[in-house]
Design a protein around this motif. Structure first.
Motif, PDB file in Angstrom:
ATOM      1  N   ARG A  67     -49.431  11.467 -32.679  1.00 17.93           N
ATOM      2  CA  ARG A  67     -48.430  12.379 -32.115  1.00 17.93           C
ATOM      3  C   ARG A  67     -47.388  11.564 -31.356  1.00 17.93           C
ATOM      4  NH1 ARG A  67     -50.324  18.321 -30.288  1.00 17.93           N
ATOM      5  NH2 ARG A  67     -51.524  18.834 -32.120  1.00 17.93           N
ATOM      6  N   VAL A  68     -46.309  12.195 -31.015  1.00 22.87           N
ATOM      7  CA  VAL A  68     -45.254  11.527 -30.253  1.00 22.87           C
ATOM      8  C   VAL A  68     -45.661  11.418 -28.790  1.00 22.87           C
ATOM      9  CG1 VAL A  68     -42.871  11.718 -29.437  1.00 22.87           C
ATOM     10  CG2 VAL A  68     -43.437  12.289 -31.813  1.00 22.87           C
ATOM     11  N   GLY A  69     -45.409  10.261 -28.179  1.00 24.89           N
ATOM     12  CA  GLY A  69     -45.601  10.099 -26.743  1.00 24.89           C
ATOM     13  C   GLY A  69     -47.042   9.877 -26.333  1.00 24.89           C
ATOM     14  N   GLY A  70     -47.222   9.680 -25.031  1.00 23.56           N
ATOM     15  CA  GLY A  70     -48.553   9.454 -24.487  1.00 23.56           C
ATOM     16  C   GLY A  70     -48.982   8.004 -24.594  1.00 23.56           C
ATOM     17  N   ASN A  71     -50.146   7.687 -24.024  1.00 18.98           N
ATOM     18  CA  ASN A  71     -50.696   6.338 -24.043  1.00 18.98           C
ATOM     19  C   ASN A  71     -51.780   6.220 -25.098  1.00 18.98           C
ATOM     20  OD1 ASN A  71     -49.180   5.316 -21.877  1.00 18.98           O
ATOM     21  ND2 ASN A  71     -50.578   6.245 -20.409  1.00 18.98           N
ATOM     22  N   PRO A  72     -51.923   5.032 -25.719  1.00 18.38           N
ATOM     23  CA  PRO A  72     -53.037   4.834 -26.651  1.00 18.38           C
ATOM     24  C   PRO A  72     -54.372   5.025 -25.940  1.00 18.38           C
ATOM     25  CG  PRO A  72     -51.426   3.056 -26.828  1.00 18.38           C
ATOM     26  CD  PRO A  72     -51.065   3.834 -25.601  1.00 18.38           C
ATOM     27  N   LEU A  73     -55.331   5.657 -26.636  1.00 14.75           N
ATOM     28  CA  LEU A  73     -56.658   5.921 -26.084  1.00 14.75           C
ATOM     29  C   LEU A  73     -57.720   5.535 -27.095  1.00 14.75           C
ATOM     30  CD1 LEU A  73     -56.077   9.569 -24.801  1.00 14.75           C
ATOM     31  CD2 LEU A  73     -56.371   7.594 -23.334  1.00 14.75           C
ATOM     32  N   VAL A  91     -46.549   5.666 -15.673  1.00 11.88           N
ATOM     33  CA  VAL A  91     -45.142   5.920 -15.967  1.00 11.88           C
ATOM     34  C   VAL A  91     -44.967   6.281 -17.441  1.00 11.88           C
ATOM     35  CG1 VAL A  91     -42.828   4.919 -16.059  1.00 11.88           C
ATOM     36  CG2 VAL A  91     -44.325   4.429 -14.114  1.00 11.88           C
ATOM     37  N   GLN A  92     -45.640   5.539 -18.303  1.00 16.88           N
ATOM     38  CA  GLN A  92     -45.523   5.798 -19.733  1.00 16.88           C
ATOM     39  C   GLN A  92     -46.002   7.200 -20.092  1.00 16.88           C
ATOM     40  OE1 GLN A  92     -44.038   4.047 -22.095  1.00 16.88           O
ATOM     41  NE2 GLN A  92     -44.528   5.666 -23.569  1.00 16.88           N
ATOM     42  N   ALA A  93     -47.076   7.643 -19.436  1.00 18.48           N
ATOM     43  CA  ALA A  93     -47.625   8.972 -19.727  1.00 18.48           C
ATOM     44  C   ALA A  93     -46.635  10.076 -19.367  1.00 18.48           C
ATOM     45  CB  ALA A  93     -48.932   9.170 -18.965  1.00 18.48           C
ATOM     46  N   GLN A  94     -45.755   9.823 -18.392  1.00 16.21           N
ATOM     47  CA  GLN A  94     -44.799  10.828 -17.949  1.00 16.21           C
ATOM     48  C   GLN A  94     -43.520  10.860 -18.787  1.00 16.21           C
ATOM     49  OE1 GLN A  94     -45.028  13.121 -15.109  1.00 16.21           O
ATOM     50  NE2 GLN A  94     -47.132  12.633 -15.685  1.00 16.21           N
ATOM     51  N   ARG A  95     -43.232   9.784 -19.496  1.00 19.07           N
ATOM     52  CA  ARG A  95     -41.948   9.662 -20.191  1.00 19.07           C
ATOM     53  C   ARG A  95     -41.691  10.779 -21.203  1.00 19.07           C
ATOM     54  NH1 ARG A  95     -38.698   5.171 -20.176  1.00 19.07           N
ATOM     55  NH2 ARG A  95     -39.438   3.302 -19.097  1.00 19.07           N
ATOM     56  N   ASP A 113     -43.635  13.712 -21.341  1.00 27.20           N
ATOM     57  CA  ASP A 113     -44.209  14.969 -20.884  1.00 27.20           C
ATOM     58  C   ASP A 113     -43.109  15.852 -20.298  1.00 27.20           C
ATOM     59  OD1 ASP A 113     -46.658  16.590 -20.089  1.00 27.20           O
ATOM     60  OD2 ASP A 113     -45.639  16.351 -18.165  1.00 27.20           O
ATOM     61  N   PRO A 114     -42.984  17.091 -20.743  1.00 24.34           N
ATOM     62  CA  PRO A 114     -41.897  17.946 -20.234  1.00 24.34           C
ATOM     63  C   PRO A 114     -41.895  18.089 -18.720  1.00 24.34           C
ATOM     64  CG  PRO A 114     -42.882  18.938 -22.180  1.00 24.34           C
ATOM     65  CD  PRO A 114     -43.731  17.746 -21.840  1.00 24.34           C
ATOM     66  N   GLU A 115     -43.071  18.207 -18.110  1.00 26.91           N
ATOM     67  CA  GLU A 115     -43.118  18.351 -16.659  1.00 26.91           C
ATOM     68  C   GLU A 115     -42.617  17.086 -15.972  1.00 26.91           C
ATOM     69  OE1 GLU A 115     -46.297  19.425 -13.081  1.00 26.91           O
ATOM     70  OE2 GLU A 115     -46.855  19.675 -15.187  1.00 26.91           O
ATOM     71  N   GLY A 116     -43.073  15.914 -16.464  1.00 26.61           N
ATOM     72  CA  GLY A 116     -42.623  14.658 -15.875  1.00 26.61           C
ATOM     73  C   GLY A 116     -41.138  14.431 -16.072  1.00 26.61           C
ATOM     74  N   VAL A 117     -40.646  14.737 -17.278  1.00 26.20           N
ATOM     75  CA  VAL A 117     -39.227  14.551 -17.575  1.00 26.20           C
ATOM     76  C   VAL A 117     -38.372  15.485 -16.727  1.00 26.20           C
ATOM     77  CG1 VAL A 117     -37.477  14.840 -19.372  1.00 26.20           C
ATOM     78  CG2 VAL A 117     -39.629  13.680 -19.901  1.00 26.20           C
ATOM     79  N   ALA A 118     -38.795  16.737 -16.609  1.00 29.28           N
ATOM     80  CA  ALA A 118     -38.034  17.696 -15.803  1.00 29.28           C
ATOM     81  C   ALA A 118     -38.024  17.288 -14.330  1.00 29.28           C
ATOM     82  CB  ALA A 118     -38.632  19.094 -15.961  1.00 29.28           C
ATOM     83  N   GLY A 119     -39.177  16.835 -13.830  1.00 25.78           N
ATOM     84  CA  GLY A 119     -39.242  16.403 -12.429  1.00 25.78           C
ATOM     85  C   GLY A 119     -38.331  15.232 -12.150  1.00 25.78           C
ATOM     86  N   SER A 147     -35.463   6.171 -11.793  1.00 27.02           N
ATOM     87  CA  SER A 147     -35.679   6.568 -13.181  1.00 27.02           C
ATOM     88  C   SER A 147     -36.976   5.928 -13.676  1.00 27.02           C
ATOM     89  CB  SER A 147     -34.506   6.103 -14.054  1.00 27.02           C
ATOM     90  OG  SER A 147     -34.488   4.680 -14.119  1.00 27.02           O
ATOM     91  N   PHE A 148     -37.417   6.342 -14.849  1.00 26.72           N
ATOM     92  CA  PHE A 148     -38.602   5.719 -15.428  1.00 26.72           C
ATOM     93  C   PHE A 148     -38.385   4.216 -15.619  1.00 26.72           C
ATOM     94  CE2 PHE A 148     -39.347  10.102 -17.270  1.00 26.72           C
ATOM     95  CZ  PHE A 148     -40.457  10.370 -16.497  1.00 26.72           C
ATOM     96  N   ASP A 149     -37.221   3.852 -16.127  1.00 31.45           N
ATOM     97  CA  ASP A 149     -36.941   2.430 -16.360  1.00 31.45           C
ATOM     98  C   ASP A 149     -36.930   1.645 -15.046  1.00 31.45           C
ATOM     99  OD1 ASP A 149     -36.778   2.782 -19.083  1.00 31.45           O
ATOM    100  OD2 ASP A 149     -34.592   2.965 -19.111  1.00 31.45           O
ATOM    101  N   GLU A 150     -36.367   2.232 -13.994  1.00 34.36           N
ATOM    102  CA  GLU A 150     -36.362   1.551 -12.705  1.00 34.36           C
ATOM    103  C   GLU A 150     -37.779   1.363 -12.177  1.00 34.36           C
ATOM    104  OE1 GLU A 150     -32.221   2.696 -10.449  1.00 34.36           O
ATOM    105  OE2 GLU A 150     -33.673   4.321 -10.781  1.00 34.36           O
ATOM    106  N   GLU A 151     -38.619   2.375 -12.352  1.00 30.81           N
ATOM    107  CA  GLU A 151     -40.009   2.251 -11.913  1.00 30.81           C
ATOM    108  C   GLU A 151     -40.717   1.119 -12.653  1.00 30.81           C
ATOM    109  OE1 GLU A 151     -42.611   5.613 -10.683  1.00 30.81           O
ATOM    110  OE2 GLU A 151     -41.151   6.780 -11.828  1.00 30.81           O
ATOM    111  N   VAL A 152     -40.539   1.071 -13.974  1.00 29.79           N
ATOM    112  CA  VAL A 152     -41.175   0.012 -14.767  1.00 29.79           C
ATOM    113  C   VAL A 152     -40.700  -1.360 -14.300  1.00 29.79           C
ATOM    114  CG1 VAL A 152     -41.298  -1.017 -17.072  1.00 29.79           C
ATOM    115  CG2 VAL A 152     -41.597   1.453 -16.786  1.00 29.79           C
ATOM    116  N   LYS A 153     -39.405  -1.504 -14.127  1.00 31.99           N
ATOM    117  CA  LYS A 153     -38.853  -2.786 -13.681  1.00 31.99           C
ATOM    118  C   LYS A 153     -39.419  -3.180 -12.316  1.00 31.99           C
ATOM    119  CE  LYS A 153     -34.436  -5.077 -12.585  1.00 31.99           C
ATOM    120  NZ  LYS A 153     -32.964  -4.892 -12.477  1.00 31.99           N
ATOM    121  N   ASP A 154     -39.467  -2.220 -11.390  1.00 30.92           N
ATOM    122  CA  ASP A 154     -39.980  -2.506 -10.049  1.00 30.92           C
ATOM    123  C   ASP A 154     -41.465  -2.863 -10.083  1.00 30.92           C
ATOM    124  OD1 ASP A 154     -37.484  -1.993  -9.072  1.00 30.92           O
ATOM    125  OD2 ASP A 154     -37.973  -0.043  -8.190  1.00 30.92           O
TER     126      ASP A 154
END
Length: 913
Positions: A276-282, A623-627, A629-635, A655-662
């Motif tokens: 499926r689209v999105g989410g983390n490998p499990l 962070v990746q799990a939220q990218r 997800d509609p709730e994470g994206v909307a927030g 932003s998500f990218d800023e969080e990853v970089k930090d």
């Protein structure tokens, strides 16, 4: 685990309260004819002539009562074409009966925290409330009425079916939930445990009302149910009421047919892939295990800890710490009435090889023959399991839920029998079960490989329950605990407040509690705007490392020391990094030992490089799990729309990218420097509530924290209200079957504002309860959403209080949801609220606040916050009085002044094809 079952009708209704202890009420005259059947450690069983089982667990120490009815019916009882029926029926019970046509309105009016859940073996309905005879009697009558007189009508099914379908769509957005659902389907060949409780979409959409009514009549009967009452009540009085309400119900004429399907032993590895689209490998390895009543099930519970528990678990060590293949590992297993399952779940670290993760996961899990369990591993697992059992037994909320599961397995006393089996089990038995159950032929990861000599687990079999219970010997019940007055004045009178030389504030409230339980909170203010610049990720990772070792205790030693002190710990760091909060539970004997460990973690954390990498990996995975997800994206979009601060400022919405970089940039040296400069006690609060020696704790706090001062003097980080003009945004989240609506407006006021009470009441009436306008319109009337509402969070210092609305829904219903939101707000702005709405909301809101003050964990956090603001409980009493004295004109005026939807930042995130 996010399987698609319904664990609750309302998303936020998990905070229930229960308490256990025998008490005598000689002043109540006994009119009932019921005699005790058996009593185990404060829980006494009775049975009505019609077959209803009654469990009473009175506890005078808790100023609240919880009532729970468990029906022995769940998704395993559904026939072909009926999947999801048990869960759908749970929803329809709340649609009422001729006597009570709107249960949710009654719950709200009476301040009942009510809910229901459905699972494989059972369905249960429960309510928690501040102890009140009238509400208790009414709720018992409602449960009895609901058992046989609920509407279960076509008109309700038409709207509630779409609500359930939206819940299903919400689950479809969760990669782990989808994967576990598919694994169960692959594991079970015939048994209904392979069918998720939420049901098949086609069954839910096409359910036949006559079949649903027949299902209700077959299973909702007194001799198929257990009524459990816990907390503060008078046993003889309750038994009188039970006879008056449930006693008049006739015994069922025909019992449900017994179930007999048992899957054959699995004969080889099974492999499946979900894309499926999105989410983390499990990676998930699942194994068949015995029923919860089986003697071997105790070993399964311990093996799950030996494998997955951080930091000593074998999978955690191999996959997270050593190979860096996983960001986190965990287990999901259940004690079920029939042969069940155990899952070991590994969340892939960013960039890790999925094939390597799969190999290592099964190698470790199935490696007990090559690497036998050690005595230390078993002892550690027993200690942790028994500590958690003890906490659940002394926690009213957890006991009620757990007893429902034991009832569903066939006998409520299994709750105690499993504990005794854990205590008694030998190393040889655990090793035997490990090698019998965790082996390739019993695994579902997902591929078939022919095998010349397949090795198989023991064949699944039912349990002779009577035989298992013969050796069970109940332990003595705990002594009753004195009652506690949870009124604000009483709390203030009993709270011991002081200040250490360094400025740390102490709020100590010694009170009786079952099991001598203690709740503690330490809250620290950190840094200022200048020193926190560019430090958000550093602050977060520093906080995440606190419980992973100290200068004198490595990670395992610290975990073992916390277990020995019976500490369950939570560490929370604010998004901006300016506040750190540690919350913990312990016991009277270990209270000082627990505080010493908390001090050591705060003042002398290890902060090593290896563990930092683990924390970094987990942060990046989150962070990746939220990218997607509609709730994470909307927030994220909402925070960005209201952001007033430049990049690097601690208040900046990254932003998500800023969080990853930090996250990637954080070094061990930065973490160590941050701790050295920012951590100190001069602006900190310590609060404790429960059974402890206040003088001893105050003396210990003086020694542990009295000289602790941070080089950087903490200063409040002021916030401003955003004046951004209202805006509507639609954001695409492809391949997601659930969508999210979030809207926020910054109001330039704080909790000292004269309109606070009126605005709080207005937001509650708009969307804060199951009787609110948005809930009734969007969920109840139109069936568009599993959850919708509104609320406000008042700032305690700055003039910025967010007013918000939310809703989840199927993407194709976006226009309908927006229209319903706008129409309902327009209607209430035009017409205002009714006197009845206000009267019932006052009662409900005040009861909810009383219930909150009766919970030790919430009360300890409240006292810490009050100390930081130089307030007392008198302010809580004053606010209660302000709420109670509100006029309808005041509430309607606040509504019209502040609820301007066109000024909101309104975000819709979903797959809007």
């Amino acid at each position: 685990m996010p399987l698609f079952r319904s664990r609750a009708v309302c998303l936020t209704a998990f905070s229930l309260t229960l308490g256990l202890a025998l008490s005598l009420h000689a002043e109540i005259s006994q009119a009932h004819s019921l005699k005790p059947i058996t009593s185990v450690e404060g829980i006494t069983e009775y049975r009505l002539p019609n077959g209803l089982q009654v469990l009473l667990a009175p506890d005078e120490a808790k100023p609240s009562t919880t009532v729970n009815v468990t029906y022995r019916v769940g998704s395993k009882h559904e026939n072909y074409g009926e999947t999801g029926m048990a869960h759908l029926l749970e929803h329809l019970i709340f649609k009422g009966s001729p006597k009570t046509p709107d249960p949710w309105a009654e719950f709200s009016r009476r301040g009942l925290n009510a809910n229901g859940t459905t699972w494989f073996d059972r369905t249960n309905y429960f309510a928690a409330f501040a102890a009140n005879d009238e509400n208790l009697k009414w709720y018992l009558q409602w449960q009895a009425d609901a058992m046989v007189n609920s509407f279960i009508a076509r008109r309700h099914l038409d709207t509630e079916m779409t609500v359930v379908r939206n819940e299903m769509e919400m689950g479809e957005n969760n990669a782990e939930g989808v994967t576990t659902q598919r694994i169960l389907a692959a594991m079970y060949q015939w048994h209904n445990y392979g069918k998720d409780t939420i049901g098949a979409r086609s069954d839910v959409e096409n359910v036949n009302i006559q079949r649903l009514q027949a299902f209700y009549r077959a299973y909702y009967q007194p001799d198929n149910a257990t009524l459990t009452v816990t907390g503060k009540f008078k046993p003889d009085q309750v038994l009188d009421w039970v006879e008056q309400s449930f006693g008049k119900l006739p015994k069922s004429k025909k019992k449900p047919a017994p179930l007999y399907t048992v899957d054959p032993v699995q004969d080889g590895e099974r492999l499946l892939t979900v894309r499926r689209v999105g989410g983390n490998p499990l990676s998930i390895a699942a194994y068949h295990v015995p029923p919860g009543a089986h003697p071997d099930y105790a070993a399964i519970e311990l093996l799950n800890l030996i494998l997955a528990e951080a930091p000593s678990g074998r999978l955690h060590k191999r996959l997270v710490e050593e190979s860096k293949l996983a960001a986190a590992v965990r287990n999901f297993g259940l004690a079920l009435a029939e042969p069940g399952f155990s899952m070991l779940i590994a969340e892939s670290a960013p960039g890790a090889s999925q094939d390597a993760l799969n190999r290592e996961l099964v190698t470790v899990t199935e490696g007990f023959a090559q690497r036998p369990i050690t005595a230390q591993e078993l002892s550690r697992a027993k200690t942790r399991w028994l500590n958690r059992w003890e906490r659940s037994f002394t926690s009213p909320e957890e006991v009620g839920v757990t007893l429902s599961e034991s009832i569903a397995q066939g006998d409520w006393r299994l709750f105690f029998l499993l504990r005794d089996r854990i205590k008694a089990i030998s190393l040889d038995d655990v090793q035997r079960v490990a090698t019998e159950r965790f082996l390739p032929a019993n695994r579902t990861l997902a591929q078939y490989i022919p095998s010349e000599k397949p090795q198989r687990a023991p064949a699944p079999a039912m349990v002779n329950l009577a035989e298992q219970m013969q050796s069970f010997k109940p332990q003595p019940a705990a002594a009753p605990v004195p009652a506690f007055d949870a009124s604000p004045a009483a709390i203030d009178a009993k709270t011991r407040r002081s200040r250490l030389p360094n400025g740390m504030q102490l709020s100590l409230l010694p009170k009786p509690s079952r099991g001598q339980a203690v709740q503690g909170v330490i809250s620290l203010s950190l840094g200022d705007a200048q020193s926190l610049f560019g430090q958000q990720s550093v602050a977060q990772m520093t906080a995440s490392l606190l419980n992973k070792g100290t200068q004198s205790l490595d990670r395992e030693q610290l975990r073992d020391a916390l277990d020995a002190a019976k500490v369950e710990l939570s560490v929370l760091n604010s998004e901006s990094g300016d506040r750190l909060t540690l919350s913990w539970s312990s016991k009277r004997e270990q209270a000082q030992q627990a505080l010493a460990l908390i001090s050591q973690m705060l003042r002398q954390p290890r902060l090593d490089v290896a563990t930092l990498e683990e924390v970094r990996s987990q942060s990046l995975a989150a962070v990746q799990a939220q990218r997607d997800d509609p709730e994470g994206v909307a927030g994220k979009a909402l925070a960005s729309a209201l952001d007033l601060y430049p990049a690097g400022d601690a208040r900046h919405a990254r932003s998500f990218d800023e969080e990853v970089k930090d996250h990637k940039a954080v070094t061990a040296a930065q973490v160590q420097a941050f701790h050295k400069a920012m951590y100190g006690g001069q602006k900190a609060q310590l609060s404790m509530v429960g059974d402890f020696d206040a003088a001893a704790i105050e003396s210990a706090a003086q020694q542990l924290f009295g000289d602790w001062v941070a080089p950087t003097q903490p200063q409040h980080l002021p916030r401003q209200a955003s004046k951004a003009p209202g805006r509507l945004q639609l954001i695409a989240t492809p391949d997601k079957q659930n969508a999210m609506m979030l809207g926020t407006l910054h109001l330039p006021l704080n909790d000292e504002h004269a309109d606070r009470a009126a605005l709080a009441m207005a937001s509650y009436l708009v969307g804060g309860s199951s009787s609110s306008r948005l809930w009734l319109r969007i969920r109840e009337k139109e069936g568009l959403s599993y959850g919708a509402g509104a609320g406000i969070r008042f700032s305690d210092r700055d003039a910025v209080s967010p007013l918000w609305v939310y809703g989840i829904f199927a993407p194709q219903n976006r226009a309908k949801v927006e229209a319903a939101l706008r129409e309902e707000l327009s209607r209430v702005l035009k017409d205002g609220f009714s006197p009845r709405e206000l009267s019932e909301a006052k009662q409900a809101l005040l009861n909810d606040r009383r219930l909150g003050r009766a919970q030790d964990e919430a009360l300890s956090a409240m006292l810490a916050k009050q100390a930081d603001l130089d307030r007392t409980m008198a302010r809580e009493q004053s606010f209660d009085q302000a709420l109670n004295s509100l006029s309808l004109e005041q509430v309607n005026a606040a509504l019209r002044q502040y609820f301007r939807l066109d000024d909101f930042q309104l975000i819709f995130a979903g797959d809007f094809k």
